[in-house]
Structures are given as structure tokens and as C-alpha cells.
Write a protein that holds these residues in place. Structure first.
Motif, mmCIF file in Angstrom:
data_model
loop_
_atom_site.group_PDB
_atom_site.id
_atom_site.type_symbol
_atom_site.label_atom_id
_atom_site.label_comp_id
_atom_site.label_asym_id
_atom_site.label_seq_id
_atom_site.Cartn_x
_atom_site.Cartn_y
_atom_site.Cartn_z
ATOM 1 N N SER A 160 48.077 120.486 74.644
ATOM 2 C CA SER A 160 48.494 120.760 76.116
ATOM 3 C C SER A 160 49.968 120.381 76.101
ATOM 4 O O SER A 160 50.492 119.500 75.602
ATOM 5 C CB SER A 160 47.614 120.109 77.144
ATOM 6 O OG SER A 160 47.728 118.790 76.797
ATOM 7 N N THR A 186 47.187 126.372 82.273
ATOM 8 C CA THR A 186 46.184 125.623 83.100
ATOM 9 C C THR A 186 47.018 125.506 84.503
ATOM 10 O O THR A 186 48.052 126.160 84.795
ATOM 11 C CB THR A 186 46.361 124.234 82.309
ATOM 12 O OG1 THR A 186 47.488 123.593 82.284
ATOM 13 C CG2 THR A 186 45.654 124.254 80.891
ATOM 14 N N GLN A 187 46.606 124.730 85.392
ATOM 15 C CA GLN A 187 47.173 124.043 86.304
ATOM 16 C C GLN A 187 47.897 122.661 85.971
ATOM 17 O O GLN A 187 48.187 122.362 84.661
ATOM 18 C CB GLN A 187 46.271 123.557 87.296
ATOM 19 C CG GLN A 187 45.669 124.980 88.044
ATOM 20 C CD GLN A 187 44.709 124.836 89.128
ATOM 21 O OE1 GLN A 187 43.921 123.736 89.267
ATOM 22 N NE2 GLN A 187 44.580 125.794 90.093
ATOM 23 N N PRO A 190 48.209 119.118 82.459
ATOM 24 C CA PRO A 190 47.070 118.886 81.620
ATOM 25 C C PRO A 190 46.798 117.776 80.731
ATOM 26 O O PRO A 190 47.323 117.928 79.654
ATOM 27 C CB PRO A 190 46.792 120.279 80.687
ATOM 28 C CG PRO A 190 48.433 120.587 80.780
ATOM 29 C CD PRO A 190 49.051 120.199 81.917
ATOM 30 N N THR A 208 40.684 120.920 79.929
ATOM 31 C CA THR A 208 41.626 120.304 80.275
ATOM 32 C C THR A 208 41.470 119.447 81.632
ATOM 33 O O THR A 208 40.920 120.211 82.583
ATOM 34 C CB THR A 208 43.060 120.746 80.017
ATOM 35 O OG1 THR A 208 43.183 121.835 81.210
ATOM 36 C CG2 THR A 208 43.155 121.364 78.597
ATOM 37 N N ASN A 210 43.557 118.362 84.675
ATOM 38 C CA ASN A 210 45.143 118.581 85.039
ATOM 39 C C ASN A 210 45.291 117.684 86.347
ATOM 40 O O ASN A 210 44.953 117.909 87.433
ATOM 41 C CB ASN A 210 45.179 119.934 85.660
ATOM 42 C CG ASN A 210 44.740 120.724 84.511
ATOM 43 O OD1 ASN A 210 44.739 121.113 83.430
ATOM 44 N ND2 ASN A 210 43.679 121.888 85.013
ATOM 45 N N THR A 217 40.643 122.740 83.858
ATOM 46 C CA THR A 217 40.593 124.185 83.390
ATOM 47 C C THR A 217 39.740 124.308 82.219
ATOM 48 O O THR A 217 39.749 123.541 81.119
ATOM 49 C CB THR A 217 42.064 124.588 83.201
ATOM 50 O OG1 THR A 217 42.792 124.520 84.021
ATOM 51 C CG2 THR A 217 42.257 125.659 82.450
ATOM 52 N N VAL A 230 39.673 132.082 81.712
ATOM 53 C CA VAL A 230 40.123 130.942 82.026
ATOM 54 C C VAL A 230 39.505 130.425 83.381
ATOM 55 O O VAL A 230 40.048 131.370 84.251
ATOM 56 C CB VAL A 230 41.698 130.721 81.964
ATOM 57 C CG1 VAL A 230 42.016 129.342 82.122
ATOM 58 C CG2 VAL A 230 41.803 131.006 80.260
ATOM 59 N N HIS A 232 39.476 127.562 86.736
ATOM 60 C CA HIS A 232 39.859 126.352 87.321
ATOM 61 C C HIS A 232 38.798 125.664 88.240
ATOM 62 O O HIS A 232 38.480 126.582 89.248
ATOM 63 C CB HIS A 232 41.216 126.161 87.675
ATOM 64 C CG HIS A 232 42.132 126.915 87.081
ATOM 65 N ND1 HIS A 232 42.794 126.542 85.857
ATOM 66 C CD2 HIS A 232 42.886 128.258 87.213
ATOM 67 C CE1 HIS A 232 43.532 127.411 85.277
ATOM 68 N NE2 HIS A 232 43.755 128.423 86.208
#
Length: 474
Positions: A160, A186-187, A190, A208, A210, A217, A230, A232
Motif C-alpha cells: 500500500s 484506496t481511500q 492505507p 486495507t 484507511n 477498502t 473495489v 469502500h
């Protein structure tokens, strides 16, 4: 729940048994992350600790702790610390795996401000040398995990990145080399990665946590290290850590996160088709930092441990445990938090069996330097509370009069059962060694408080007195 013996702790914690006199394991600086594996081929679980420098732009280090195993009497001998190994600037994570063809465990260590991941090749005796430095694709790498992401029998890397929030998958060649095949966003921030098969298709997916996005995520692996979807999922404020296990006994992996600014631990349950959905939150006392899973009561399901910045009225950091109360498919539930360790600020929790007794233990990576070890025990139930207390899973709450708590305990063979007030660092004057058969023991504990506030409500954290029952009050 079974008891825990605090074996090595670097801060002042009340001595709980003779084993508590074992020396500490010094690790300079903040120990921010760790993983366990047998690094020297002796069958014992060793530990690798990551520690950055205070100046985040200076090279950091990984520290290898070699497990010394047990003596002839079955007593665990602790760790021996090897010389530190220099890595890049601001290391925050480590993954352990067989990356080349020599069958010795190797390390992958990301360094955020060096924009690199270093591959360190093991010599099979706990030593490591630099193999290669991966750095062409990363942008402030934060975390790394390893597994076979493309089903070719060779370990790969999942990394990440901080800027932007992104995950890279690098496919291993079995000779120590890696090539990126896919990435996704991701956001923000991560911080930590887990690799599990959420959708039951035989391919490991990626989750992950975040911390900047207050989310988890989840990316679904197509089976070749590329991703088709993907999503979230929101959790609490500023989640720092993530773990995965089957908490509700339905055969599918679930997720938990520690939300430091929300004072909670989030539990996300897998609906069986791969969707990870919020189930609820667990009160974590104050500012949970790290979270991990293990079967600490040897009942076959995954319990939770979390490190916290402040435990109840004590104001001290520590580690708490939530017993898993799930009884059947889909029946998620956890008991109230119970104290495991009071004293160090724990930045990471490593669950492994260091003394080879078949019971999960906890190794902690501590702020300010040092590693603590808490041994789980399967010696059986003892010191169970008498009828004067109302049992609520892991917590026993008893009203006291004049600061005196009375009750009856049943002790078991060969186990010393002291009663310890860890919060006030006072030890009661009652201890019973059993003679071979369960024996009722009547006890009286007088709680004294040098701070002067009334001790009206007493909480007994029941770890079945192996070796202690923790007592505190407010």
C-alpha cells in the motif's frame, strides 16, 4: 477464558508469578510493527520488529528476536535479540516469506520516505542480507503483505502507498524478483493490509484500513493478481489497524478495525457472498491502536485483542481482550473487554505460539522501545467466582461495602491463585495453592486507594486465575 502470564514487560507491572521476573527484551526506539515466523529452522516462532528513527528521513531498522525455546522443565526461556539491520527511511511494516529458492525465510520491508521496499534474504539461522531494492513504482509505501496472489505456487507482494492511497500487486518469480501486474486506489492512508478470500473463489482478496478515509477498502482478486471490483466500507474515526478472522462461525472471513479517535473496535461481517458489511462496534475504553485475533480460550473460535492508549480509570495504556461468544453459524457476539496487560503503549500485536504449548500467545511491539510477551494458558479453570458476584461473561461486577469485597473461589490442582489489584499496584494477602482436587477457597480482599476516591464498584476481570484474577475499582 484462560489466563495470561506476563513474561517480559518493559514498564512497571505488578509481578504476577515467578515467571514475571524474566528479563525484558530491549529494542531501542519505537517498535511499530512485528511479525512472527520460524527464522532459524528450530521449530520455534521468532519475531521480527520494525523500528523507525525519530527523524523520519533517517534510515530505520528491523530487529530480529530469536526464540530460545523451552528449558527441560517446559519453561519458556524468552528471546535473544540479534543485531539491528538497517533499512530505508521510515519503515512501518514487514512481511516474511520464501522469496527465493533457498528455502530460508526472507523479509520484505517498505520504507515510506525512501520510496522503496527492500528484500532481505535469510541465511536460515536468523541472519539477513540485502537481496534487492524495489523502488520504481512506489509512492511513500506504508504496508506490505505476502501471499500467492496468482496461484502459481510462488509468493507475491501486496504493497500500500500513501500518495495517493493506492495498492500495488507485485508477482514474484521465485528467485527474489518481483514485477508489478496491477494497482488500484484506496481511500487515504492505507495503513495496514490483510489478505483473505472474501468471496470464496479460491483467490486471496485484499483489504486495507484507511486511517485518512475512515474506511476499509476491499479489492476482489480475479485469481491472477488483478482486481475486478473495489469497494469502500465505512468504519469509525481514524482506524489504524485491521485484522480478519471468522468471528461469526459461518465459514467466511470477517474484518475488525481499531478506531483510535472513535474509542471503538469495528466489526464487519462477511455475508457469505463476499460483501463485507458493518455489524457493530465494541467499546474499547479509550483510543484503540492495534487489533489482532486469536483463540485465547481454546474453544475453537476467534477472540479479539486490542491495544488501547488508556484503560478505564487508570489512565494507563494496555491491552484488552474480547471473548468471542458466537455459538453457531451467524451468531456473532463478544464479551465486555477484559484487561490482559497494563503499562506499555502497544503499537502492534503479534499473535503466535512462542512456547509451543498449542495456545496462542501475544507479543507486543511497544512505543518507547521494547517488546512484551504475554503467554496464554490452557491449564484449566480455577478460581471461579462464587455466588456473591453476578457473572457477565468476562467481567464480574460486585458491590462493596467499606472497600471490602468477599466471595468464594474454586481453585484447581497445582495452580497458584493470587488476587492482584493491578490498577492500584496493590496485592491482596490471599493466595491458595491447590493440592490436587478442586477446593473451595473463601477470601476477603480489602481495596485501598491512595488517591482518596471511593472504591464503591469493583470490577474483577476473570481470567480463571491462571495465574491471577485482576481486580480494579472506581
Amino acid at each position: 477464558m484462560r489466563g495470561f502470564k506476563i513474561l517480559v514487560a518493559l514498564t512497571a507491572v505488578a509481578a504476577l508469578s515467578a515467571a514475571a521476573t524474566a528479563g525484558p527484551v530491549p529494542v531501542p526506539g519505537d517498535a511499530v510493527f512485528g511479525r512472527a515466523a520460524d527464522l532459524d529452522g528450530d521449530g520455534d516462532q521468532d519475531v521480527v520488529i520494525v523500528r523507525p528513527e525519530d527523524d523520519q528521513f533517517l534510515p530505520g531498522f528491523v530487529q530480529v528476536l530469536i526464540n530460545d525455546g523451552n528449558d527441560g522443565g517446559g519453561n519458556w526461556l524468552g528471546f535473544t535479540t540479534n543485531a539491528p539491520i538497517q533499512v530505508g527511511a521510515e519503515p512501518r511494516s514487514v512481511a516474511i516469506g520464501l522469496f527465493n529458492a533457498d528455502a530460508h525465510p526472507d523479509l520484505a520491508v517498505p520504507a515510506t520516505f525512501s520510496n522503496e521496499v527492500r528484500i532481505l534474504h535469510g541465511d536460515g539461522a536468523g541472519g539477513f542480507t540485502l537481496g534487492s531494492t524495489l523502488g520504481t513504482t512506489f509512492s511513500q509505501p506504508l504496508a506490505v503483505a505476502t501471499a500467492d496472489m496468482d496461484d502459481d505456487g510462488i509468493l507475491d507482494l501486496v504493497v500500500s502507498n500513501n500518495v495517493p492511497g493506492r495498492v500495488d500487486t507485485l508477482i514474484g518469480d521465485g528467485l527474489g524478483g518481483f514485477t508489478e501486474v496491477d494497482n488500484y486506489f484506496t481511500q487515504s492512508f492505507p495503513d495496514t493490509i490483510v489478505l483473505v478470500d472474501f468471496d470464496d473463489d479460491g483467490a486471496l482478496d485484499v483489504a486495507t484500513v484507511n486511517s485518512g478515509g475512515d474506511s476499509v477498502t476491499v479489492a476482489y482478486n480475479e485469481g491472477d493478481g488483478t482486481y475486478s471490483g473495489v469497494v469502500h466500507v465505512p468504519v469509525g474515526d481514524n482506524p489504524l489497524d485491521i485484522d480478519a478472522a471468522d468471528y461469526d462461525l459461518d465459514g467466511s472471513p470477517d474484518v475488525t478495525t481499531s478506531n483510535i479517535n472513535h474509542d471503538t473496535v469495528s466489526v464487519l461481517l462477511n455475508n457469505g457472498s463476499g460483501s463485507v458489511l458493518p455489524w457493530g462496534t465494541l467499546a474499547a475504553v479509550a483510543q484503540p491502536i492495534a487489533v489482532a485475533s486469536g483463540d485465547f480460550d481454546t474453544d475453537g473460535d476467534a477472540d479479539l485483542v486490542a491495544s488501547v492508549a488508556s484503560f478505564q480509570f487508570s489512565g494507563q495504556p494496555g491491552v484488552i481482550l474480547y471473548e468471542n461468544l458466537a455459538v453457531s453459524d451467524g451468531g456473532a457476539g463478544f464479551g465486555a473487554p477484559g484487561l490482559v496487560l497494563l503499562g506499555p503503549t502497544v503499537l502492534d500485536l503479534i499473535v503466535t505460539d512462542v512456547n509451543d504449548d498449542g495456545v496462542d500467545d501475544i507479543v507486543t511491539a511497544n512505543a518507547g522501545g521494547g517488546v512484551s510477551t504475554v503467554l496464554g494458558s490452557a491449564e484449566g479453570a480455577c478460581c471461579l467466582p462464587g455466588p456473591t458476584c453476578v457473572e457477565d461473561q468476562t467481567l464480574l461486577e460486585c458491590e462493596t461495602v467499606g472497600g471490602v469485597w468477599q466471595g468464594t473461589a474454586t481453585a484447581c490442582a497445582g495452580v497458584t491463585c493470587p488476587f492482584v489489584d493491578l490498577h492500584l499496584e496493590k496485592t491482596a494477602d490471599v493466595s491458595e495453592v491447590c493440592d490436587g482436587t478442586p477446593t473451595p477457597v473463601t477470601f476477603t480482599i480489602t481495596l485501598t486507594n491512595p488517591g482518596g476516591f471511593p472504591m464503591e464498584n469493583v470490577t474483577v476481570l476473570d481470567f480463571e486465575c491462571d495465574p491471577v484474577i485482576f481486580v480494579g475499582g472506581d
